[in-house]
Design a protein around this motif. Structure first.
Motif, PDB file in Angstrom:
ATOM      1  N   VAL A 183       0.868  -1.179   0.000  1.00  0.00           N
ATOM      2  CA  VAL A 183       0.000   0.000   0.000  1.00  0.00           C
ATOM      3  C   VAL A 183       0.899   1.222   0.000  1.00  0.00           C
ATOM      4  CG1 VAL A 183      -1.677   1.316   1.365  1.00  0.00           C
ATOM      5  CG2 VAL A 183      -1.865  -1.177   1.235  1.00  0.00           C
ATOM      6  N   TYR A 184       0.590   2.197  -0.836  1.00  0.00           N
ATOM      7  CA  TYR A 184       1.384   3.433  -0.822  1.00  0.00           C
ATOM      8  C   TYR A 184       0.448   4.635  -0.864  1.00  0.00           C
ATOM      9  CZ  TYR A 184       5.162   6.714  -1.556  1.00  0.00           C
ATOM     10  OH  TYR A 184       6.037   7.752  -1.393  1.00  0.00           O
ATOM     11  N   LYS A 185       0.581   5.491   0.161  1.00  0.00           N
ATOM     12  CA  LYS A 185      -0.230   6.710   0.233  1.00  0.00           C
ATOM     13  C   LYS A 185       0.561   7.874  -0.305  1.00  0.00           C
ATOM     14  CE  LYS A 185      -3.326   5.922   4.022  1.00  0.00           C
ATOM     15  NZ  LYS A 185      -3.377   5.828   5.429  1.00  0.00           N
ATOM     16  N   ASP A 186      -0.127   8.769  -0.981  1.00  0.00           N
ATOM     17  CA  ASP A 186       0.552   9.954  -1.506  1.00  0.00           C
ATOM     18  C   ASP A 186      -0.432  11.118  -1.478  1.00  0.00           C
ATOM     19  OD1 ASP A 186       2.597  11.459  -2.614  1.00  0.00           O
ATOM     20  OD2 ASP A 186       2.981  10.041  -4.241  1.00  0.00           O
ATOM     21  N   GLN A 187       0.109  12.303  -1.615  1.00  0.00           N
ATOM     22  CA  GLN A 187      -0.693  13.508  -1.508  1.00  0.00           C
ATOM     23  C   GLN A 187      -0.485  14.338  -2.764  1.00  0.00           C
ATOM     24  OE1 GLN A 187      -2.669  14.569   1.219  1.00  0.00           O
ATOM     25  NE2 GLN A 187      -3.209  16.159  -0.275  1.00  0.00           N
ATOM     26  N   THR A 188      -1.572  14.641  -3.490  1.00  0.00           N
ATOM     27  CA  THR A 188      -1.414  15.574  -4.609  1.00  0.00           C
ATOM     28  C   THR A 188      -1.409  16.989  -4.040  1.00  0.00           C
ATOM     29  OG1 THR A 188      -3.779  15.857  -5.054  1.00  0.00           O
ATOM     30  CG2 THR A 188      -2.689  13.974  -6.116  1.00  0.00           C
ATOM     31  N   VAL A 256       7.504   0.905  -4.252  1.00  0.00           N
ATOM     32  CA  VAL A 256       7.343  -0.186  -3.289  1.00  0.00           C
ATOM     33  C   VAL A 256       7.781  -1.538  -3.842  1.00  0.00           C
ATOM     34  CG1 VAL A 256       5.538   0.999  -1.975  1.00  0.00           C
ATOM     35  CG2 VAL A 256       4.891  -0.582  -3.808  1.00  0.00           C
ATOM     36  N   ILE A 257       7.791  -1.703  -5.159  1.00  0.00           N
ATOM     37  CA  ILE A 257       8.194  -2.999  -5.710  1.00  0.00           C
ATOM     38  C   ILE A 257       9.534  -2.906  -6.437  1.00  0.00           C
ATOM     39  CG2 ILE A 257       7.495  -4.984  -7.105  1.00  0.00           C
ATOM     40  CD1 ILE A 257       4.635  -3.951  -6.959  1.00  0.00           C
ATOM     41  N   GLY A 258       9.723  -1.827  -7.182  1.00  0.00           N
ATOM     42  CA  GLY A 258      10.897  -1.726  -8.048  1.00  0.00           C
ATOM     43  C   GLY A 258      12.107  -1.073  -7.402  1.00  0.00           C
ATOM     44  N   GLY A 259      12.066  -0.832  -6.080  1.00  0.00           N
ATOM     45  CA  GLY A 259      13.220  -0.239  -5.399  1.00  0.00           C
ATOM     46  C   GLY A 259      13.596   1.120  -5.968  1.00  0.00           C
ATOM     47  N   ASN A 260      12.623   1.872  -6.445  1.00  0.00           N
ATOM     48  CA  ASN A 260      12.826   3.213  -7.029  1.00  0.00           C
ATOM     49  C   ASN A 260      13.635   3.185  -8.326  1.00  0.00           C
ATOM     50  OD1 ASN A 260      11.535   4.447  -4.733  1.00  0.00           O
ATOM     51  ND2 ASN A 260      13.456   4.205  -3.606  1.00  0.00           N
ATOM     52  N   LYS A 261      13.799   2.013  -8.918  1.00  0.00           N
ATOM     53  CA  LYS A 261      14.631   1.937 -10.127  1.00  0.00           C
ATOM     54  C   LYS A 261      13.763   2.146 -11.366  1.00  0.00           C
ATOM     55  CE  LYS A 261      17.989  -1.374  -8.347  1.00  0.00           C
ATOM     56  NZ  LYS A 261      17.223  -2.374  -7.568  1.00  0.00           N
ATOM     57  N   SER A 262      14.193   3.107 -12.201  1.00  0.00           N
ATOM     58  CA  SER A 262      13.349   3.446 -13.351  1.00  0.00           C
ATOM     59  C   SER A 262      13.260   2.290 -14.342  1.00  0.00           C
ATOM     60  CB  SER A 262      13.882   4.686 -14.048  1.00  0.00           C
ATOM     61  OG  SER A 262      15.124   4.394 -14.640  1.00  0.00           O
TER      62      SER A 262
END
Ligand SMILES: *[C@@H]1O[C@H](CO)[C@@H](O)[C@H](O)[C@H]1NC(C)=O
Ligand SMILES: *[C@@H]1O[C@H](CO)[C@@H](O)[C@H](O)[C@H]1NC(C)=O
Ligand SMILES: *[C@@H]1O[C@H](CO)[C@@H](O)[C@H](O)[C@H]1NC(C)=O
Length: 329
Positions: A183-188, A256-262
């Motif tokens: 789960v990832y929460k973010d704020q626009t 959360v899954i890709g370790g921030n890797k583009s």
């Protein structure tokens, strides 16, 4: 519309559209999809970071931006995109139903000349409110090597027919009685749409009612001045670009899954379910549903709008390389 006319639509190729981008465009796009945290987002916003690169979903804005570095008039953008067999569509009545991107190769940081979109209609189907067209677009370099392949579904007023020659993979259902794996929460931000539009989508729907001066009037397809495009399309006020929310969700998945890797993200697709307003909080809920192609995992996700409780993005699907077996919550 006759079946013969439908056949003219499916397979019809649009004229090639040249595109260009600079490093500055990559940074601006990352800000438009919410990049701000120094740990995970820095490679997408800071050119001197050793990992500096395009966020993988960047190509989705190039269809809007084209090769211009200038702001453009949204109503002019669709001119010339006539669909064979269909009456001319009012660009303000076209609703973006879904979007996917397959990332084939990492983009160079600056395009240089010779890059273009090659697009064709690959499907048409009837819907209660009109016709849904599937448009396939490939971003190719000057040697015609494809870097990204997009499918967009556009809903427009029309009749009944059904035909398809190509389309994106569809999301698997959310597993029953199972909590999300991530789960990832973010704020626009309240100014999110003002930032996002600078990547190329200048639709007035995202900036609010305005009083145009007599010389600078946005006109609808019948040539009439159109001062209230936001209301005309049926939304009560300013909404965030669907593709900005799309980018927020892609950032969540890459974090959360890709370790921030583009380079972890290989495919990403959503259906646009309900509007997001600038300032709304989002929560992306992700389930692993099996192996994906080429060493990726397949995930199904939804992005909830925490203000309304509704799904903003539904039927989310991604193929992504998992960064480590311990990355799961
Ligand atoms: C990715 O970035 C987030 C912050 O956005 C951070 O919490 C997380 O530890 C980072 N993951 C890796 C693998 O670097
Ligand atoms: C078309 O209509 C059906 C049923 O009304 C709906 O489930 C589907 O999502 C619609 N498709 C698009 C692309 O809007
Ligand atoms: C897997 O990778 C190969 C080589 O890069 C590529 O040609 C192929 O299209 C990929 N398959 C899928 C399903 O993405």
């Amino acid at each position: 519309m006759s079946a013969a006319e439908v056949s003219k639509v499916v397979g019809h190729e649009l004229p090639d559209k040249p595109v260009t981008w600079l490093k500055r465009d990559l940074v601006l796009y990352a800000l438009g999809i919410g990049a701000r945290d120094p740990e995970g987002d820095l490679p997408f916003v800071y050119e001197l970071n050793s990992e500096f690169r395009a966020f993988p979903t960047y190509p989705v804005v190039l269809t809007f931006k084209g090769e211009s570095q200038e702001l453009n008039v949204f109503a002019d953008r669709m001119k010339g995109d006539k669909v064979p067999g269909l009456p001319p569509a009012d660009p303000n009545k076209i609703v973006h139903g879904s979007q996917s991107i397959e990332i084939l190769k990492p983009l160079p940081l600056t395009s240089g000349p010779g890059w273009k979109w090659k697009s064709r209609y690959t499907g048409i189907s009837e819907n209660k409110t009109g016709v849904v067209l599937t448009i396939e677009s490939q971003l190719v370099d000057p040697q015609n090597v494809p870097y990204a392949k997009l499918y967009a579904r556009m809903k427009i007023t029309g009749d009944k027919f059904n035909k398809a020659i190509a389309g994106p993979p569809q999301a698997k259902p959310i597993p029953k009685n199972k909590k999300p794996d991530w789960v990832y929460k973010d704020q626009t931000l309240s100014e999110q749409a003002l930032i996002y539009r600078l990547s190329g989508d200048y639709n007035p729907l995202h900036i609010g009612p305005y009083k145009p001066s007599p010389e600078r009037v946005e006109r609808n397809s019948s040539g009439k001045p159109d001062p209230a495009i936001g209301q005309a399309a049926g939304f009560g006020g300013v909404i965030l670009h669907g593709l900005s929310s799309f980018g927020f969700a892609a950032r969540a998945v890459v974090k959360v899954i890709g370790g921030n890797k583009s380079d972890s993200l290989k495919f990403f697709g959503v259906r646009f379910s309900s509007p997001v307003k600038p300032g709304d909080a989002l929560e992306t809920q992700i389930w692993e549903v099996g192996p994906g192609p080429n060493g990726t995992i397949e995930v199904t996700f939804v992005t909830k709008n925490l203000r309304t409780g509704k799904d903003a993005l539904g039927s989310g699907i991604a193929y992504i390389v998992k960064s480590s077996p311990h990355a799961k919550l």
